[in-house]
Scaffold this motif. Structure first.
Motif, short mmCIF file in Angstrom:
data_model
loop_
_atom_site.label_atom_id
_atom_site.label_comp_id
_atom_site.label_asym_id
_atom_site.label_seq_id
_atom_site.Cartn_x
_atom_site.Cartn_y
_atom_site.Cartn_z
N ARG A 113 66.29 53.36 33.76
CA ARG A 113 65.37 52.56 32.96
C ARG A 113 64.72 53.45 31.91
O ARG A 113 64.58 54.66 32.10
N PRO A 114 64.31 52.88 30.78
CA PRO A 114 63.65 53.68 29.74
C PRO A 114 62.41 54.40 30.27
O PRO A 114 61.67 53.85 31.08
N GLN A 115 62.20 55.62 29.79
CA GLN A 115 61.04 56.41 30.16
C GLN A 115 59.99 56.33 29.06
O GLN A 115 60.32 56.17 27.88
N SER A 116 58.72 56.50 29.42
CA SER A 116 57.66 56.43 28.42
C SER A 116 57.80 57.53 27.37
O SER A 116 57.42 57.36 26.21
N THR A 123 64.17 54.96 15.21
CA THR A 123 64.39 53.64 14.61
C THR A 123 63.47 52.59 15.20
O THR A 123 63.07 52.66 16.36
N GLY A 124 63.17 51.61 14.37
CA GLY A 124 62.34 50.49 14.83
C GLY A 124 63.01 49.73 15.96
O GLY A 124 62.35 49.27 16.89
N ARG A 125 64.35 49.59 15.89
CA ARG A 125 65.06 48.86 16.93
C ARG A 125 64.91 49.54 18.29
O ARG A 125 64.63 48.90 19.29
N ALA A 126 65.10 50.86 18.33
CA ALA A 126 64.99 51.58 19.59
C ALA A 126 63.57 51.55 20.13
O ALA A 126 63.34 51.28 21.31
N LYS A 127 62.59 51.81 19.27
CA LYS A 127 61.20 51.81 19.72
C LYS A 127 60.80 50.44 20.26
O LYS A 127 60.11 50.34 21.28
N SER A 128 61.22 49.38 19.57
CA SER A 128 60.87 48.04 20.01
C SER A 128 61.48 47.74 21.37
O SER A 128 60.83 47.18 22.25
N ARG A 138 59.70 49.87 24.09
CA ARG A 138 58.37 49.32 24.37
C ARG A 138 58.47 48.02 25.17
O ARG A 138 57.70 47.79 26.10
N ARG A 139 59.43 47.19 24.81
CA ARG A 139 59.59 45.92 25.52
C ARG A 139 60.00 46.15 26.97
O ARG A 139 59.49 45.50 27.89
N SER A 140 60.92 47.10 27.20
CA SER A 140 61.37 47.39 28.56
C SER A 140 60.23 47.97 29.41
O SER A 140 60.04 47.57 30.57
N LEU A 141 59.48 48.91 28.83
CA LEU A 141 58.35 49.49 29.56
C LEU A 141 57.31 48.44 29.88
O LEU A 141 56.73 48.42 30.97
N ARG A 142 57.08 47.54 28.93
CA ARG A 142 56.09 46.49 29.15
C ARG A 142 56.52 45.56 30.28
O ARG A 142 55.71 45.16 31.12
#
Length: 706
Positions: free
Chosen positions: A452-455, A463-468, A471-475
């Motif tokens: 899973r994505p790490q903080s 990129t905006g796509r990766a950050k978004s 952030r969505r996965s962490l949320r």
């Protein structure tokens, strides 16, 4: 009508069958509507739309765009309406003028949250008809060319907006000449001394070295003659802002900056481009890492050219761009080449991109459901960046912004691959995820089920796509925990204003804050992305007005002049009841410090800035934020109980951030809105009395400058 003759002649030179009557009628109507209006320079206002139309005619644009330029301010600044324009000039032109009018009203450089929504509207306008943006860019270019007639404050505001928004947008659309001119004009306002120093160094350099441009141009022509290729060679010194930016990026002085000249070779065919490249590399040594082949890998806006930097005459670095005539036309006009005319016909340039497809490629990765901040972040990251081209193991090309990492590469392929990424190989070698990718590299993503994505990925992704997606996965992963914490924070905040927290109230607040539902609002509260104060403000905006016996927070200080504004200093966060002193700051009003604030030591030798002040006596509202640093036991229910203790003291938690999370203890900072110093002592005592609170102290940080 003499003023319009030059424009008509210019348009007729590339479009002999142009509708001259339409252009004349548009000019006459605009002149009539703007009658009595003048620019800051004192000229009749009609000179501005005429100049904008001339700029667009230089790009050989169609009649509708030229007429829109002549009329672009009529709906906003005169009595003319959309219906008037539609009746006189047709619906297409009326809609284009309406689009420009709406763009003019957008405050794109606003620091407020509405900035993101305005960017969304900007992209929506672009998707409907890109010519709206072309007119707006030409409008801004003429305004910048004549900016000296504005007042100094207006010059600074417009120049910042140009540098932040319009220049990068022009570059992203492929209109590099316009980007460079806009940047340089804004640079002349924002840093006139810096620009003049560059120009002075250029003059000195030319005096010492002679006309370097003519010499190098001649050298390139000799090499082209040697391989039997005819073409055009153009040379120029780079603009002052471009040089200044290189000096800033590389942190070097002008004397150490080498590639300050640029040369362009225009030939007939693609094969000749590569032949000229070979000839140049045979004559001069290529500079490693400075070669880009945008012919085989064109930019998304249609730009094609070969870029190389060589050590030329006397060891000076020289950048050379090599392209065909058709490539050059697209490079000059960018996406606008789609509407270009020659000899009365739309130019069939094979390299001109379809505007609809370009807009789609630019916006396809922006999730419509994303919140405004994420959208704005994505737009700015993608719009303001150059690109690199990397390959998958199967040879497919992935376009990424400069500075992108393997993590960005993974998310560019698919969100699922990004989420499950555990490592990467670049050119067959295992590399850290924070490695910066370069043009032409091959990247292989290593994935694993259950990952899973790490903080920490938020600091790696570009990129905006990766950050978004991260952030969505962490949320989502922390959603349940954040909702529980957010519910407790919200309950305390509602209790603090003597209101009851209900599902209906949370839903209403979510709607006002443009969030989908109450659960999302609670999740934002729990993750510290939203302050409880903001929730209370949107639901009860007049709450302070109903507290008749409370002192107005904006009039809480005694001793100020009637026209003086004040603000509590961040370094010491003084509270009513504490001894205070005011320090004046030019253009920023008065900052209120506690008398024992360490920052005041630095101001001992400036007594003229000190003002003797005191708090109003009486009942102050709980709006004075104070920061606490505390360490608490990591156990179920502890944080909720602490929130309850604070709420029981009629205080409001406005922000909460975790600094350190261990298995046994948490360390966190909490912003609490208080009434006075007595109120702070009561809250602090209540927390210190709890056995699960290991330490708590008030944060007074001299590094938080006023």
């Amino acid at each position: 009508m003499d003023d319009i003759c030059g424009l008509i002649a210019r348009v007729r030179s590339y479009h002999p069958t142009t509708d001259t009557d339409l252009i004349r009628r548009a000019y006459a109507f605009g002149k009539e509507m703007h009658e009595g209006q003048f620019r800051h320079s004192g000229e009749p206002y009609i000179t501005h739309p005429l100049a904008v139309a001339m700029i667009l005619s230089e790009q050989r644009l169609d009649d509708s765009t030229i007429v829109t330029a002549l009329l672009h301010d009529t709906v906003e600044d005169t009595r003319a309406s959309h219906d008037d324009l539609a009746r006189r000039f047709g619906k297409e032109i009326a809609d284009l003028v309406d689009g420009v009018t709406k763009l003019t009203k957008l405050q794109l450089n606003s620091r407020e949250t509405k900035q993101a929504e305005n960017f969304r509207k900007l992209f929506m306008a672009m998707s409907r008809d890109l010519r709206v943006i072309l007119v707006k860019l030409a409008d801004r270019l003429h305004n910048m060319r004549t900016i000296k007639s504005m007042n100094p404050e207006g010059q600074l505001r417009k120049s910042r907006e140009t540098m932040d928004i319009y220049a990068p947008l022009a570059g992203r659309m492929g209109m590099q000449w316009m980007r460079e001119e806009l940047e340089d004009l804004a640079f002349g306002v924002l840093n006139p001394e810096g620009r003049q120093s560059i120009i002075r160094r250029f003059i000195t350099l030319q005096r010492e070295a002679g006309d370097v441009i003519d010499k190098i141009t001649s050298d390139i022509r000799v090499e082209m003659d040697r391989v039997g290729i005819r073409g055009e060679v153009l040379g120029r010194a780079k603009r002052p802002f471009s040089i200044w930016r290189k000096m800033e990026e590389k942190r070097i002085g002008f004397s150490r900056l080498s590639d300050i000249y640029g040369f362009r070779v225009i030939v007939a065919t693609e094969a000749q481009c590569y032949a000229v490249l070979g000839a140049i590399h045979q004559r001069w040594r290529a500079v490693p890492g400075r070669f880009k082949d945008y012919i085989s890998q064109p930019k998304s806006n249609g730009y094609r050219s070969i870029h190389t930097t060589v050590s030329g005459r006397d060891g000076k670095r020289v950048e050379v761009q090599i392209r065909t005539r058709q490539m050059h036309e697209v490079a000059e006009t960018g996406v606008a080449a789609h509407w270009s005319y020659r000899d009365g016909e739309r130019v069939e340039n094979p390299f001109a991109v379809d505007p609809a497809g370009w807009i789609s490629s630019l916006t396809e990765q922006f999730d419509v459901g994303a919140d405004h901040d994420e959208f704005l972040e994505a737009v700015k990251l993608e719009m303001y960046s150059d690109q690199v081209f990397c390959f998958t193991p199967k040879g497919e090309v992935v376009k990424l912004p400069k500075g992108a990492t393997p993590l960005d590469f993974a998310y560019a392929i698919h969100t699922r691959i990004g989420d499950s990424c555990v490592g990467a190989k670049v050119d067959g070698v295992r590399v850290p995820l924070w490695t910066r990718l370069r043009n032409g590299q091959s990247c292989e993503i290593l994935a694993a089920e259950g990952q899973r994505p790490q903080s920490t990925w938020m600091d790696i992704a570009v990129t905006g796509r990766a950050k978004s997606a991260i952030r969505r996965s962490l949320r989502e992963e922390d959603r349940a925990r954040f909702i529980r914490l957010g519910r407790e924070l919200a309950r305390v905040a509602f209790d603090g204003v003597e209101k009851r927290m209900t599902s209906k109230a949370l839903s209403m607040a979510a709607k006002e804050l443009h969030l989908p539902n109450g659960d999302e609002l609670l999740a934002r509260l729990g993750s510290a992305e939203l302050e409880t104060r903001r929730v209370i403000e949107v639901l009860y905006p007049d709450l302070s007005d109903r507290r008749g016996d409370e002192i107005d927070a904006h009039a809480a200080i005694v001793g100020l002049e009637p026209d003086q504004t004040f603000q509590r200093a961040d370094c010491c966060q003084p509270l009513p009841g504490e001894r205070i002193v005011g320090i004046t700051y030019r253009g920023q009003g008065v900052r209120i410090h506690a008398i024992d604030c360490p920052t005041l030591v630095e101001l001992d030798d400036e007594p003229e800035r000190w003002i003797d002040l005191q708090w109003h006596s009486g009942n102050h509202p709980a709006v004075h934020t104070t920061t606490f640093d505390m360490t608490i036991l990591n156990d179920a229910g502890v944080l909720g109980r602490i929130c309850s203790l604070i709420g029981a003291q009629k205080a409001n938690i406005s922000d909460l951030k975790f600094l350190d999370r261990k298995q046994d203890f948490y360390r966190l900072v909490m912003d609490v809105d208080l009434r006075s110093i007595e109120h702070m002592h009561a809250v602090k005592l209540a927390l210190e009395s709890d056995s699960d609170v290991a330490t708590i102290y008030r944060v007074r940080d001299p590094e938080r400058r006023p």
